[in-house]
Design a protein around this motif. Structure first.
Motif, PDB file in Angstrom:
ATOM      1  N   VAL A 185       0.825  -1.157  -0.282  1.00 26.11           N
ATOM      2  CA  VAL A 185      -0.055  -0.092   0.105  1.00 26.11           C
ATOM      3  C   VAL A 185       0.882   1.382  -0.063  1.00 26.11           C
ATOM      4  O   VAL A 185       0.265   2.257  -0.233  1.00 26.11           O
ATOM      5  CB  VAL A 185      -0.991  -0.114   1.233  1.00 26.11           C
ATOM      6  CG1 VAL A 185      -1.987  -1.011   1.096  1.00 26.11           C
ATOM      7  CG2 VAL A 185      -0.247   0.108   2.610  1.00 26.11           C
ATOM      8  N   THR A 186       2.266   1.214   0.038  1.00 27.57           N
ATOM      9  CA  THR A 186       3.011   2.277   0.359  1.00 27.57           C
ATOM     10  C   THR A 186       3.936   2.335  -0.804  1.00 27.57           C
ATOM     11  O   THR A 186       4.842   3.163  -1.289  1.00 27.57           O
ATOM     12  CB  THR A 186       3.850   2.442   1.508  1.00 27.57           C
ATOM     13  OG1 THR A 186       4.610   0.951   1.627  1.00 27.57           O
ATOM     14  CG2 THR A 186       3.128   2.730   2.828  1.00 27.57           C
ATOM     15  N   ALA A 187       3.761   1.400  -1.891  1.00 31.16           N
ATOM     16  CA  ALA A 187       4.490   1.397  -2.873  1.00 31.16           C
ATOM     17  C   ALA A 187       4.126   2.553  -4.052  1.00 31.16           C
ATOM     18  O   ALA A 187       3.206   2.935  -4.086  1.00 31.16           O
ATOM     19  CB  ALA A 187       4.460  -0.070  -3.795  1.00 31.16           C
ATOM     20  N   ASN A 189      -5.405   7.012  -1.995  1.00 31.54           N
ATOM     21  CA  ASN A 189      -4.835   6.834  -0.681  1.00 31.54           C
ATOM     22  C   ASN A 189      -5.831   6.397   0.344  1.00 31.54           C
ATOM     23  O   ASN A 189      -5.196   5.937   1.221  1.00 31.54           O
ATOM     24  CB  ASN A 189      -4.197   8.546  -0.479  1.00 31.54           C
ATOM     25  CG  ASN A 189      -5.298   9.251  -0.770  1.00 31.54           C
ATOM     26  OD1 ASN A 189      -6.116   9.288  -1.804  1.00 31.54           O
ATOM     27  ND2 ASN A 189      -5.419  10.460   0.174  1.00 31.54           N
ATOM     28  N   ARG A 190      -7.082   6.794   0.241  1.00 28.75           N
ATOM     29  CA  ARG A 190      -7.998   6.294   1.409  1.00 28.75           C
ATOM     30  C   ARG A 190      -7.947   4.678   1.372  1.00 28.75           C
ATOM     31  O   ARG A 190      -7.794   4.307   2.836  1.00 28.75           O
ATOM     32  CB  ARG A 190      -9.485   6.869   1.240  1.00 28.75           C
ATOM     33  CG  ARG A 190     -10.565   5.822   1.812  1.00 28.75           C
ATOM     34  CD  ARG A 190     -11.725   6.420   1.756  1.00 28.75           C
ATOM     35  NE  ARG A 190     -11.996   7.595   2.481  1.00 28.75           N
ATOM     36  CZ  ARG A 190     -13.105   8.307   2.402  1.00 28.75           C
ATOM     37  NH1 ARG A 190     -14.006   7.929   2.013  1.00 28.75           N
ATOM     38  NH2 ARG A 190     -13.305   9.570   3.129  1.00 28.75           N
ATOM     39  N   ALA A 239      -5.308   2.787   0.634  1.00 34.94           N
ATOM     40  CA  ALA A 239      -3.901   2.506   1.430  1.00 34.94           C
ATOM     41  C   ALA A 239      -3.927   2.754   2.903  1.00 34.94           C
ATOM     42  O   ALA A 239      -3.750   1.792   3.683  1.00 34.94           O
ATOM     43  CB  ALA A 239      -3.067   3.491   0.595  1.00 34.94           C
ATOM     44  N   VAL A 240      -4.599   3.920   3.330  1.00 29.42           N
ATOM     45  CA  VAL A 240      -4.640   3.911   4.618  1.00 29.42           C
ATOM     46  C   VAL A 240      -5.682   3.041   5.397  1.00 29.42           C
ATOM     47  O   VAL A 240      -5.186   2.446   6.496  1.00 29.42           O
ATOM     48  CB  VAL A 240      -5.137   5.359   5.029  1.00 29.42           C
ATOM     49  CG1 VAL A 240      -5.697   5.942   6.395  1.00 29.42           C
ATOM     50  CG2 VAL A 240      -4.252   6.485   4.521  1.00 29.42           C
ATOM     51  N   ALA A 276      -3.464  -0.147   5.583  1.00 27.74           N
ATOM     52  CA  ALA A 276      -2.652   0.046   6.696  1.00 27.74           C
ATOM     53  C   ALA A 276      -3.074  -0.127   8.049  1.00 27.74           C
ATOM     54  O   ALA A 276      -2.487  -1.069   8.729  1.00 27.74           O
ATOM     55  CB  ALA A 276      -1.770   1.193   6.326  1.00 27.74           C
ATOM     56  N   LEU A 277      -4.216   0.448   8.359  1.00 20.39           N
ATOM     57  CA  LEU A 277      -4.843   0.408   9.541  1.00 20.39           C
ATOM     58  C   LEU A 277      -5.207  -1.118   9.959  1.00 20.39           C
ATOM     59  O   LEU A 277      -5.140  -1.710  10.878  1.00 20.39           O
ATOM     60  CB  LEU A 277      -5.811   1.446   9.918  1.00 20.39           C
ATOM     61  CG  LEU A 277      -5.291   2.766  10.038  1.00 20.39           C
ATOM     62  CD1 LEU A 277      -6.427   3.836   9.866  1.00 20.39           C
ATOM     63  CD2 LEU A 277      -4.243   2.990  11.204  1.00 20.39           C
ATOM     64  N   ARG A 300      -2.609  -3.426  10.659  1.00 20.08           N
ATOM     65  CA  ARG A 300      -1.840  -3.125  12.013  1.00 20.08           C
ATOM     66  C   ARG A 300      -3.008  -3.816  13.085  1.00 20.08           C
ATOM     67  O   ARG A 300      -2.557  -4.204  14.108  1.00 20.08           O
ATOM     68  CB  ARG A 300      -1.783  -1.779  12.295  1.00 20.08           C
ATOM     69  CG  ARG A 300      -1.336  -1.479  13.537  1.00 20.08           C
ATOM     70  CD  ARG A 300      -0.413  -0.131  13.929  1.00 20.08           C
ATOM     71  NE  ARG A 300      -0.141  -0.079  15.258  1.00 20.08           N
ATOM     72  CZ  ARG A 300       1.005  -0.547  15.959  1.00 20.08           C
ATOM     73  NH1 ARG A 300       1.730  -1.202  15.029  1.00 20.08           N
ATOM     74  NH2 ARG A 300       1.073  -0.491  17.281  1.00 20.08           N
ATOM     75  N   PHE A 301      -4.319  -3.756  12.700  1.00 21.30           N
ATOM     76  CA  PHE A 301      -5.297  -4.150  13.929  1.00 21.30           C
ATOM     77  C   PHE A 301      -5.020  -5.631  13.987  1.00 21.30           C
ATOM     78  O   PHE A 301      -4.892  -6.199  14.943  1.00 21.30           O
ATOM     79  CB  PHE A 301      -6.871  -3.833  13.514  1.00 21.30           C
ATOM     80  CG  PHE A 301      -7.092  -2.430  13.366  1.00 21.30           C
ATOM     81  CD1 PHE A 301      -6.522  -1.541  14.461  1.00 21.30           C
ATOM     82  CD2 PHE A 301      -7.912  -1.979  12.607  1.00 21.30           C
ATOM     83  CE1 PHE A 301      -6.781  -0.252  14.313  1.00 21.30           C
ATOM     84  CE2 PHE A 301      -8.203  -0.414  12.669  1.00 21.30           C
ATOM     85  CZ  PHE A 301      -7.526   0.180  13.375  1.00 21.30           C
TER      86      PHE A 301
END
Lengths: 224, 224
Positions: B168-170, B177-178, B180-181, B184-185, B188-189
């Motif tokens: 998602v950061t490539a 971008n939404r 991707a965020v 990513a979250l 992380r969860f």
């Protein structure tokens, strides 16, 4: 209270204060690393985070000792159990601050925070340190009203966190998707750090009043 | 062991198992909500998360009772303190699963996970449930070796989490971008949920062997 028990408890309380101050120092260095792209501050944050581990282990040991050797009565028990929870909160706060330092180090020498969001992130950092300072004061002299103040500051942190999230997920975001992800995660680390401050404050309100912060606040409203 | 104490401890152990199963049910519903854009499953996850709060409060109350009324000796103390920590871990696991359900609900009827990452997220979800199941088994019959197995699965979760983050950061990320965020979250969860499984496993290894998982693993290697 028995002298030996009192001495043990004071040593424990003193370790808690060291933890609290170490956590604040990690976060302060992490924020400088982030906002001033300072590698030195990132390294300092990581090295302080290592020292936090030792204090935490000492605290865990102390709480077992207090419970096992001294045969505490109910109010003392409540104090030890509260401290066990607070140690865990400080431990997580240290880890979250470390993540921020790591993000700054990983992207160095590039800026993680674009110019548009610099002031917002600086404000969040200032507010979470204000919360951590309130907690630190609580460790010296517990006060239920001061603990409620922590909740008030947390509302401001939540609002700024929502603003950061909506900015980085907006259609008109002009930076990269990597920048958006970095900021969303950094924003979450600050917000979780603030949540742990709220946890600690709630534990202290309960220790002092025997009530949850919500019940304590309701009761105060009724009294007024 | 004294009968009354044993009965209290068994009631507590039974609550811990209910917590463990509730947490797994929240996560299972959250994952279905996420991967099948099911609003029903998201709602079910949120309602289960509410019930977790009650069990947690009952557990906190029980641990105070056990410590205060029954005057536990050292090994019993270790058991109660371990349980206090495990309750906190389950509590956080429930909150993290709830965040995943909330993300699915917020974006509904749109997909949070793009087709390219579906299999990866499904694999992560499968692995973290495997970890939670291992923990659940531990609550019935604690076993230090089985707990170490949790760490092995966690390494796989970490690798998949890193893959999601790097995707998602490539530079060639083609979604918004939404998206991707969000990913990513969500990543992380799941990763934090897995970390809490590792925490619980470490606590159980310590309870059974009196050693940290690292020391226990080292000692096993030497014996071989």
């Amino acid at each position: 209270m028995r002298t030996a028990y009192r001495e043990h408890l004071e040593a424990y309380a003193s370790d808690l204060r060291v933890m609290s101050e170490t956590v604040r120092a990690i976060m302060s260095n992490a924020t400088t690393a982030l906002l001033e792209t300072s590698l030195d501050n990132a390294e300092e944050a990581l090295s302080l985070a290592d020292s936090l581990k030792e204090i935490r282990e000492r605290c865990e040991h102390r709480s077992m000792e207090l419970l096992a050797l001294q045969n505490p009565v109910a109010s003392e028990l409540r104090q030890v159990i509260t401290s066990i929870h607070i140690v865990e909160d400080f431990n997580r706060m240290g880890a979250l601050a470390k993540h921020i330092a790591n993000t700054a180090r990983l992207r160095h020498p590039r800026e993680v925070v674009p110019a548009d969001l610099r002031d917002t992130v600086a404000d969040v950092a200032k507010l979470v340190d204000e919360m951590a300072e309130l907690i630190d004061d609580q460790l010296i002299s517990p006060d239920a009203d001061l603990a409620l103040e922590v909740n008030r500051v947390d509302d401001q942190v939540d609002a700024l966190h929502r603003f950061i999230l909506s900015t980085v997920t907006a259609n008109d975001w002009e930076e990269s998707n990597r920048a958006a992800v970095d900021l969303a995660l950094v924003g979450r680390f600050y917000e979780r750090y603030a949540d742990h401050c709220v946890n600690v404050a709630s534990r202290i309100v309960f220790l002092v009043t025997g009530q949850s912060p919500e019940d304590y606040a309701d009761q105060k409203t009724i009294q007024i």
